[in-house]
Design a protein around this motif. Structure first.
Motif, mmCIF file in Angstrom:
data_model
loop_
_atom_site.group_PDB
_atom_site.id
_atom_site.type_symbol
_atom_site.label_atom_id
_atom_site.label_comp_id
_atom_site.label_asym_id
_atom_site.label_seq_id
_atom_site.Cartn_x
_atom_site.Cartn_y
_atom_site.Cartn_z
ATOM 1 N N THR A 1 0.828 -1.255 -0.196
ATOM 2 C CA THR A 1 -0.077 -0.187 -0.009
ATOM 3 C C THR A 1 0.719 1.271 0.170
ATOM 4 O OG1 THR A 1 -0.133 0.012 2.418
ATOM 5 C CG2 THR A 1 -1.892 -1.005 1.159
ATOM 6 N N HIS A 2 2.153 1.227 0.153
ATOM 7 C CA HIS A 2 3.013 2.194 0.241
ATOM 8 C C HIS A 2 3.652 2.474 -1.123
ATOM 9 C CE1 HIS A 2 2.719 2.680 4.539
ATOM 10 N NE2 HIS A 2 2.940 1.470 4.730
ATOM 11 N N PRO A 3 4.012 3.657 -1.565
ATOM 12 C CA PRO A 3 4.906 3.898 -2.692
ATOM 13 C C PRO A 3 6.151 3.181 -2.710
ATOM 14 C CG PRO A 3 3.952 5.928 -1.766
ATOM 15 C CD PRO A 3 3.529 5.086 -0.858
ATOM 16 N N VAL A 4 6.453 2.845 -3.854
ATOM 17 C CA VAL A 4 7.783 2.129 -3.903
ATOM 18 C C VAL A 4 8.610 2.950 -5.082
ATOM 19 C CG1 VAL A 4 9.153 0.064 -4.481
ATOM 20 C CG2 VAL A 4 6.931 0.328 -3.368
ATOM 21 N N PHE A 5 9.806 3.317 -4.809
ATOM 22 C CA PHE A 5 10.816 3.673 -5.912
ATOM 23 C C PHE A 5 11.611 2.600 -6.348
ATOM 24 C CE2 PHE A 5 14.791 6.063 -6.734
ATOM 25 C CZ PHE A 5 14.381 6.495 -7.913
ATOM 26 N N VAL A 6 11.491 2.276 -7.461
ATOM 27 C CA VAL A 6 12.353 1.236 -8.265
ATOM 28 C C VAL A 6 13.374 1.677 -9.145
ATOM 29 C CG1 VAL A 6 12.283 -0.779 -9.720
ATOM 30 C CG2 VAL A 6 10.324 -0.386 -8.302
ATOM 31 N N ALA A 7 14.636 1.399 -8.798
ATOM 32 C CA ALA A 7 15.784 1.764 -9.364
ATOM 33 C C ALA A 7 16.725 1.122 -9.804
ATOM 34 C CB ALA A 7 16.821 3.141 -8.770
ATOM 35 N N LEU B 1 17.984 -7.640 -14.346
ATOM 36 C CA LEU B 1 17.938 -6.933 -15.605
ATOM 37 C C LEU B 1 16.922 -5.995 -15.536
ATOM 38 C CD1 LEU B 1 17.924 -10.242 -17.872
ATOM 39 C CD2 LEU B 1 19.783 -8.609 -17.484
ATOM 40 N N PRO B 2 17.097 -4.779 -16.386
ATOM 41 C CA PRO B 2 16.065 -3.693 -16.250
ATOM 42 C C PRO B 2 14.845 -3.926 -16.492
ATOM 43 C CG PRO B 2 18.206 -3.172 -17.516
ATOM 44 C CD PRO B 2 18.107 -4.394 -17.173
ATOM 45 N N ARG B 3 14.507 -5.035 -17.412
ATOM 46 C CA ARG B 3 13.215 -5.468 -17.815
ATOM 47 C C ARG B 3 12.203 -5.821 -16.621
ATOM 48 N NH1 ARG B 3 15.377 -9.843 -21.265
ATOM 49 N NH2 ARG B 3 15.639 -11.607 -19.745
ATOM 50 N N TYR B 4 12.994 -6.644 -15.691
ATOM 51 C CA TYR B 4 12.462 -7.084 -14.475
ATOM 52 C C TYR B 4 12.176 -5.799 -13.458
ATOM 53 C CZ TYR B 4 13.656 -11.789 -15.838
ATOM 54 O OH TYR B 4 13.911 -12.633 -16.752
ATOM 55 N N SER B 5 12.818 -4.849 -13.786
ATOM 56 C CA SER B 5 12.688 -3.624 -12.611
ATOM 57 C C SER B 5 11.220 -2.972 -13.394
ATOM 58 C CB SER B 5 13.817 -2.408 -12.759
ATOM 59 O OG SER B 5 14.932 -3.072 -12.069
ATOM 60 N N HIS B 6 10.991 -3.062 -14.692
ATOM 61 C CA HIS B 6 9.772 -2.393 -15.210
ATOM 62 C C HIS B 6 8.891 -3.237 -14.921
ATOM 63 C CE1 HIS B 6 11.357 0.969 -17.544
ATOM 64 N NE2 HIS B 6 12.485 0.078 -17.872
ATOM 65 N N ALA C 1 4.275 2.970 -7.833
ATOM 66 C CA ALA C 1 5.514 2.665 -8.022
ATOM 67 C C ALA C 1 5.976 3.815 -8.993
ATOM 68 C CB ALA C 1 5.991 1.503 -8.514
ATOM 69 N N ARG C 2 7.208 4.061 -8.771
ATOM 70 C CA ARG C 2 7.986 5.164 -9.708
ATOM 71 C C ARG C 2 9.344 4.374 -9.911
ATOM 72 N NH1 ARG C 2 9.689 10.750 -7.479
ATOM 73 N NH2 ARG C 2 7.488 10.921 -6.739
ATOM 74 N N ILE C 3 9.652 4.270 -11.139
ATOM 75 C CA ILE C 3 10.713 3.751 -11.695
ATOM 76 C C ILE C 3 11.607 4.562 -12.283
ATOM 77 C CG2 ILE C 3 9.714 3.202 -13.841
ATOM 78 C CD1 ILE C 3 11.643 0.505 -13.737
ATOM 79 N N LYS C 4 12.970 4.435 -12.051
ATOM 80 C CA LYS C 4 14.024 5.283 -12.705
ATOM 81 C C LYS C 4 15.341 4.300 -13.188
ATOM 82 C CE LYS C 4 16.687 8.974 -13.941
ATOM 83 N NZ LYS C 4 16.626 10.176 -12.896
ATOM 84 N N ILE C 5 15.638 4.406 -14.374
ATOM 85 C CA ILE C 5 16.692 3.579 -14.968
ATOM 86 C C ILE C 5 17.888 4.591 -15.432
ATOM 87 C CG2 ILE C 5 17.377 1.906 -16.674
ATOM 88 C CD1 ILE C 5 15.468 0.746 -15.012
ATOM 89 N N TYR C 6 18.859 4.333 -14.736
ATOM 90 C CA TYR C 6 20.108 5.135 -15.125
ATOM 91 C C TYR C 6 21.041 4.725 -15.989
ATOM 92 C CZ TYR C 6 18.772 6.832 -10.545
ATOM 93 O OH TYR C 6 17.762 7.564 -9.532
ATOM 94 N N PRO C 7 21.367 5.452 -17.067
ATOM 95 C CA PRO C 7 22.057 5.320 -18.294
ATOM 96 C C PRO C 7 23.394 4.839 -18.067
ATOM 97 C CG PRO C 7 21.855 7.761 -18.126
ATOM 98 C CD PRO C 7 21.083 7.058 -17.046
#
Length: 61
Positions: free
Chosen positions: A2-8, A17-22, A31-37
């Motif tokens: 129930t809480h917001p989640v930051f996925v990085a 793998l980034p696809r699993y983060s997505h 949820a908020r996602i950020k993928i760093y280049p």
């Protein structure tokens, strides 16, 4: 959850793998996602200033 989640993650992370983060971010409400280049598993050290700012922004929101 129930809480917001930051996925990085890094865009070249061979351990998580980034696809699993997505996928994770898509399955969690608020949820908020950020993928760093150009980063792998140590993205939070490589992009430490940007990561810290993103976390502060997430926690303030």
């Amino acid at each position: 959850m129930t809480h917001p989640v930051f996925v990085a993650n890094g865009d070249s992370d061979p351990m998580i793998l980034p696809r699993y983060s997505h996928l994770l971010a898509g399955l969690l409400p608020d949820a908020r996602i950020k993928i760093y280049p150009d980063a792998a598993h140590g993205f939070l050290f490589q992009h430490h200033q940007e990561f810290a700012a993103d976390v502060e922004d997430f926690l303030a929101g």
